[in-house]
Design an enzyme around this catalytic site. Structure first.
Site, PDB file in Angstrom:
ATOM      1  N   LYS A  63       0.847  -1.277  -0.075  1.00  0.00           N
ATOM      2  CA  LYS A  63      -0.071   0.069  -0.002  1.00  0.00           C
ATOM      3  C   LYS A  63       0.778   1.326   0.049  1.00  0.00           C
ATOM      4  O   LYS A  63       0.797   2.365  -0.721  1.00  0.00           O
ATOM      5  CB  LYS A  63      -0.944   0.068   1.176  1.00  0.00           C
ATOM      6  CG  LYS A  63      -1.831   1.170   1.319  1.00  0.00           C
ATOM      7  CD  LYS A  63      -2.591   1.127   2.472  1.00  0.00           C
ATOM      8  CE  LYS A  63      -3.585   2.290   2.549  1.00  0.00           C
ATOM      9  NZ  LYS A  63      -4.552   2.400   3.847  1.00  0.00           N
TER      10      LYS A  63
ATOM     11  N   GLU B  92      10.405  -4.790   4.745  1.00  0.00           N
ATOM     12  CA  GLU B  92      10.566  -6.080   4.127  1.00  0.00           C
ATOM     13  C   GLU B  92      10.102  -6.343   2.592  1.00  0.00           C
ATOM     14  O   GLU B  92      11.009  -6.826   1.792  1.00  0.00           O
ATOM     15  CB  GLU B  92       9.424  -7.079   4.803  1.00  0.00           C
ATOM     16  CG  GLU B  92       9.822  -7.007   6.411  1.00  0.00           C
ATOM     17  CD  GLU B  92       8.982  -6.136   7.350  1.00  0.00           C
ATOM     18  OE1 GLU B  92       8.785  -5.106   6.612  1.00  0.00           O
ATOM     19  OE2 GLU B  92       8.799  -6.284   8.283  1.00  0.00           O
TER      20      GLU B  92
ATOM     21  N   GLY C 276      -4.939  -1.935   5.087  1.00  0.00           N
ATOM     22  CA  GLY C 276      -3.957  -3.111   4.463  1.00  0.00           C
ATOM     23  C   GLY C 276      -4.696  -4.411   4.633  1.00  0.00           C
ATOM     24  O   GLY C 276      -4.616  -4.998   3.892  1.00  0.00           O
ATOM     25  N   ARG C 277      -5.161  -4.465   5.872  1.00  0.00           N
ATOM     26  CA  ARG C 277      -5.823  -5.830   6.286  1.00  0.00           C
ATOM     27  C   ARG C 277      -7.324  -5.938   5.594  1.00  0.00           C
ATOM     28  O   ARG C 277      -7.959  -7.075   5.652  1.00  0.00           O
ATOM     29  CB  ARG C 277      -5.897  -6.091   7.553  1.00  0.00           C
ATOM     30  CG  ARG C 277      -6.498  -4.750   8.554  1.00  0.00           C
ATOM     31  CD  ARG C 277      -6.151  -5.023   9.806  1.00  0.00           C
ATOM     32  NE  ARG C 277      -6.595  -3.946  10.613  1.00  0.00           N
ATOM     33  CZ  ARG C 277      -5.940  -2.790  10.941  1.00  0.00           C
ATOM     34  NH1 ARG C 277      -4.801  -2.673  10.336  1.00  0.00           N
ATOM     35  NH2 ARG C 277      -6.639  -1.793  11.663  1.00  0.00           N
TER      36      ARG C 277
ATOM     37  N   GLU D 290      -4.785  -6.851  14.709  1.00  0.00           N
ATOM     38  CA  GLU D 290      -4.467  -5.497  14.367  1.00  0.00           C
ATOM     39  C   GLU D 290      -5.352  -4.535  14.339  1.00  0.00           C
ATOM     40  O   GLU D 290      -5.370  -3.479  14.681  1.00  0.00           O
ATOM     41  CB  GLU D 290      -3.704  -5.571  12.923  1.00  0.00           C
ATOM     42  CG  GLU D 290      -2.978  -4.420  12.644  1.00  0.00           C
ATOM     43  CD  GLU D 290      -2.026  -4.520  11.407  1.00  0.00           C
ATOM     44  OE1 GLU D 290      -2.322  -4.312  10.287  1.00  0.00           O
ATOM     45  OE2 GLU D 290      -0.765  -4.895  11.316  1.00  0.00           O
TER      46      GLU D 290
ATOM     47  N   HIS E  98      -5.087 -33.393  16.614  1.00  0.00           N
ATOM     48  CA  HIS E  98      -4.180 -34.293  16.960  1.00  0.00           C
ATOM     49  C   HIS E  98      -2.831 -33.506  17.576  1.00  0.00           C
ATOM     50  O   HIS E  98      -1.789 -33.658  17.618  1.00  0.00           O
ATOM     51  CB  HIS E  98      -3.502 -35.001  15.642  1.00  0.00           C
ATOM     52  CG  HIS E  98      -4.542 -36.045  15.597  1.00  0.00           C
ATOM     53  ND1 HIS E  98      -4.871 -37.304  15.946  1.00  0.00           N
ATOM     54  CD2 HIS E  98      -5.623 -35.873  14.554  1.00  0.00           C
ATOM     55  CE1 HIS E  98      -5.667 -37.961  15.316  1.00  0.00           C
ATOM     56  NE2 HIS E  98      -6.500 -37.166  14.492  1.00  0.00           N
TER      57      HIS E  98
ATOM     58  N   LYS F 194       9.538  -0.827  14.345  1.00  0.00           N
ATOM     59  CA  LYS F 194      10.147  -0.606  12.887  1.00  0.00           C
ATOM     60  C   LYS F 194      11.099   0.673  13.290  1.00  0.00           C
ATOM     61  O   LYS F 194      12.154   0.496  12.766  1.00  0.00           O
ATOM     62  CB  LYS F 194       8.933   0.099  11.878  1.00  0.00           C
ATOM     63  CG  LYS F 194       7.939  -0.845  11.723  1.00  0.00           C
ATOM     64  CD  LYS F 194       7.236  -0.230  10.423  1.00  0.00           C
ATOM     65  CE  LYS F 194       5.784  -0.820  10.228  1.00  0.00           C
ATOM     66  NZ  LYS F 194       5.139  -0.077   9.313  1.00  0.00           N
TER      67      LYS F 194
HETATM   68  O1  F6P Z   1       1.872  -4.258   9.798  1.00  0.00           O
HETATM   69  C1  F6P Z   1       1.632  -3.005   9.670  1.00  0.00           C
HETATM   70  C2  F6P Z   1       1.197  -2.789   8.124  1.00  0.00           C
HETATM   71  O2  F6P Z   1       0.914  -1.518   7.871  1.00  0.00           O
HETATM   72  C3  F6P Z   1      -0.164  -3.554   8.087  1.00  0.00           C
HETATM   73  O3  F6P Z   1      -1.037  -2.807   8.196  1.00  0.00           O
HETATM   74  C4  F6P Z   1      -0.055  -3.626   6.469  1.00  0.00           C
HETATM   75  O4  F6P Z   1      -0.952  -4.589   5.905  1.00  0.00           O
HETATM   76  C5  F6P Z   1       1.418  -3.830   6.335  1.00  0.00           C
HETATM   77  O5  F6P Z   1       1.981  -3.143   7.251  1.00  0.00           O
HETATM   78  C6  F6P Z   1       1.986  -3.940   5.023  1.00  0.00           C
HETATM   79  O6  F6P Z   1       2.065  -2.668   4.319  1.00  0.00           O
HETATM   80  P1  F6P Z   1       2.199  -2.171   3.217  1.00  0.00           P
HETATM   81  O7  F6P Z   1       0.949  -2.618   2.258  1.00  0.00           O
HETATM   82  O8  F6P Z   1       2.100  -0.581   2.987  1.00  0.00           O
HETATM   83  O9  F6P Z   1       3.412  -2.629   2.494  1.00  0.00           O
END
Ligand code: F6P
Length: 516
Positions: A202, A208, A259-260, A345, A376, A485
């Site tokens: 987003k 990452e 995002g979620r 979240e 199990h 972060k």
């Molecule tokens: O974990 C924090 C967060 O902002 C989530 O809400 C989101 O889904 C994720 O990081 C990834 O964010 P982005 O889509 O901006 O890379």
């Protein structure tokens, strides 16, 4: 702000009545007796919603308690809060944003902010056309989605859930972790000319995803790949950053999609490539059917609201701290992980919308594994452990395979587990004693297909909304992920330099052990 006018659950008139109800009848309620003595119970506590049937009759709740909970919902202005979301009010106040993921599945000309809805469809059509063009391109055999959190869990869960709709001959990989082990493992089996990378973020700033995206681009070029335009696409609200990265093909979305809650947007591109445009539209249509249910049904027949009220009853009166999700369909194996982000979240918050610390529990821990595997592993604890953990079973009537012997066994097991939790078994010796009266909900789908999956996910989204609205919290921000972060940005150079100045003794010692 409209939403701040509504009382939190503990300020509502029905809260005290619920406390008294819990003390008098609630704490000692026995679902076994209620099912035996009340002929109307199963009907009262079951509910058909679009594509999802719910049997809630094995829960620790009776009609009088549910009536009080419904009163609580009215006291808290749940319907007005819901309507504010659907109107596009900026209910995510800490970020000053509207919350309109429902619009992503609203048909053209449907209800909702008209300008945004038109933009949704202007974006959806080219995205689906692109998905079809990738599907028609036999040279592309591997699609690698690079994203994390909502930019990973939703599409990954849905692609797996709909695996029986995926044409053979194309593989889908999901790389999220900054641990290079994940990307390296995926790249090992790939060739640049047959690989499409989707960079899903987003913000297009997430550490990452950017680290993995750079490494993927470097691998692509070092393996002789030249045509970035053909082999990379971006799914983001930050179109400029994607262009700076060198990506020409970008599918956008908007800051009013959390995002979620984003799998319905461009973030759903891997789903559309996997199952095709028609099935992606069916996923949206199933979710839209649940949106309509949530928007129009009275609270007493409104499944997301009823499930949220039960959540509140368990969390704030019984004091249950966790809920287990057991999908009895192995294609739903990532659903618990997806729900962890969606619920925890969203509702893992300790202050209300005004920033005041709330004096009650909010999100429970959500966890689980597909059945029968969980049986199990940890079901021992569900049956005989010291904690009562409500379980949510998901069963699917028709299998997505032709191995005839298996499905009746699977269904027998899901029914037996719910029965065993409730029924229990007396054993004077103690070790073989099952206390019983352990609550569960059974969600039934006829088939696991795009429409029913869409409806199921939307049901969970709206339930999370309702619980957050009752708790008076903002379900749509996520400040709790920020601190770690920021600290990681400080620690990264220290691992190279060995500098531990100003750090606490424990972190300093660990850096000294790990520094290269
Ligand atoms: O974990 C924090 C967060 O902002 C989530 O809400 C989101 O889904 C994720 O990081 C990834 O964010 P982005 O889509 O901006 O890379």
């Amino acid at each position: 702000m409209a939403t701040q006018m509504h009382p939190r659950c503990d300020q509502a008139a029905a809260w005290g009545a619920l406390q008294r109800r819990f003390a008098s009848e609630g704490r000692s309620f026995d679902a076994r007796h209620a099912l035996r003595d009340d002929a109307g119970r199963v009907q009262r506590f079951s509910q058909q919603a679009p594509f999802v049937f719910a049997d809630m009759s094995k829960n620790l709740i009776d009609a009088a308690t549910e009536d009080l909970l419904l009163q609580l919902a009215r006291d808290c202005g749940l319907e007005a809060q819901r309507d504010a979301m659907f109107r596009g009010d900026p209910i995510n106040a800490t970020e000053g944003r509207a919350v309109m993921h429902f619009l992503l599945r609203t048909p053209q000309g449907g209800e909702g902010p008209a300008q945004e809805l038109a933009e949704v469809h202007r974006t959806l059509e080219p995205m689906l056309a692109y998905a079809e063009s990738v599907r028609a391109d036999s040279q592309i055999t591997d699609v690698v989605n690079i994203g994390i959190g909502g930019s990973d869990l939703g599409p990954q869960m849905a692609v797996q859930a709909l695996d029986s709709f995926v044409a053979p001959g194309r593989r889908f990989h999901f790389v999220s972790n900054v641990d290079g082990h994940e990307l390296a493992g995926v790249l090992r089996g790939l060739k640049p000319r047959s690989t499409l990378f989707l960079i899903a973020s987003k913000t297009f700033t997430t550490l990452e995803t950017m680290t993995n995206a750079r490494s993927a681009r470097q691998w692509f070029q070092s393996q002789g790949g030249t045509d970035i335009a053909r082999h990379f696409a971006a799914l983001t609200t930050n179109v400029g950053a994607a262009a700076d990265f060198g990506i020409e093909r970008t599918f956008g979305f908007w800051d009013w999609v959390g995002g979620r809650y984003s799998l319905w947007s461009a973030i759903g591109l891997p789903i559309a490539i996997a199952v095709g445009a028609e099935n992606f539209r069916a996923l949206l249509a199933g979710a839209h059917a649940m949106d309509r249910h949530f928007r129009t049904e009275p609270l007493e027949r409104n499944l997301p609201a009823r499930m949220a009220l039960l959540d509140l009853w368990y969390r704030n009166f019984h004091g249950f701290g966790s809920r287990s999700v057991a999908p009895y369909h192995s294609a739903l194996r990532r659903l618990p992980a997806y729900l962890q982000q969606l619920e925890m979240e969203s509702n893992g918050k300790r202050v209300d919308r005004e920033g005041q610390v709330v004096p009650y529990g909010t999100s429970p821990v959500v966890w689980g594994e597909p059945g029968t595997n969980g049986q199990h592993a940890y079901f021992q604890m569900l049956h005989q452990g010291t904690d009562v953990i409500p379980v949510e079973f998901i069963a699917v009537k028709e299998p997505a395979h032709t191995l005839r012997e298996h499905h009746p066994q699977l269904l027998a097991n899901v029914l037996a587990q719910a029965q065993a939790l409730m029924q229990g078994k007396a054993d004077p010796g103690g070790h073989k004693h099952f206390p019983g009266n352990r609550p569960s909900t059974m969600l039934l789908l006829d088939r696991l297909e795009p429409q029913s999956l869409g409806a199921l996910i939307a049901l969970y989204e709206h339930r999370v909304f309702c619980a957050g609205a009752l708790w008076g919290i903002n379900s749509f921000d996520q400040w709790g992920v920020e601190l770690g972060k920021v600290l990681a940005r400080d620690i990264a150079p220290r691992l190279a330099s060995g500098d531990t100045a100003g750090l606490d003794a424990s972190t300093a010692m660990l850096i000294r052990r790990l520094a290269s």
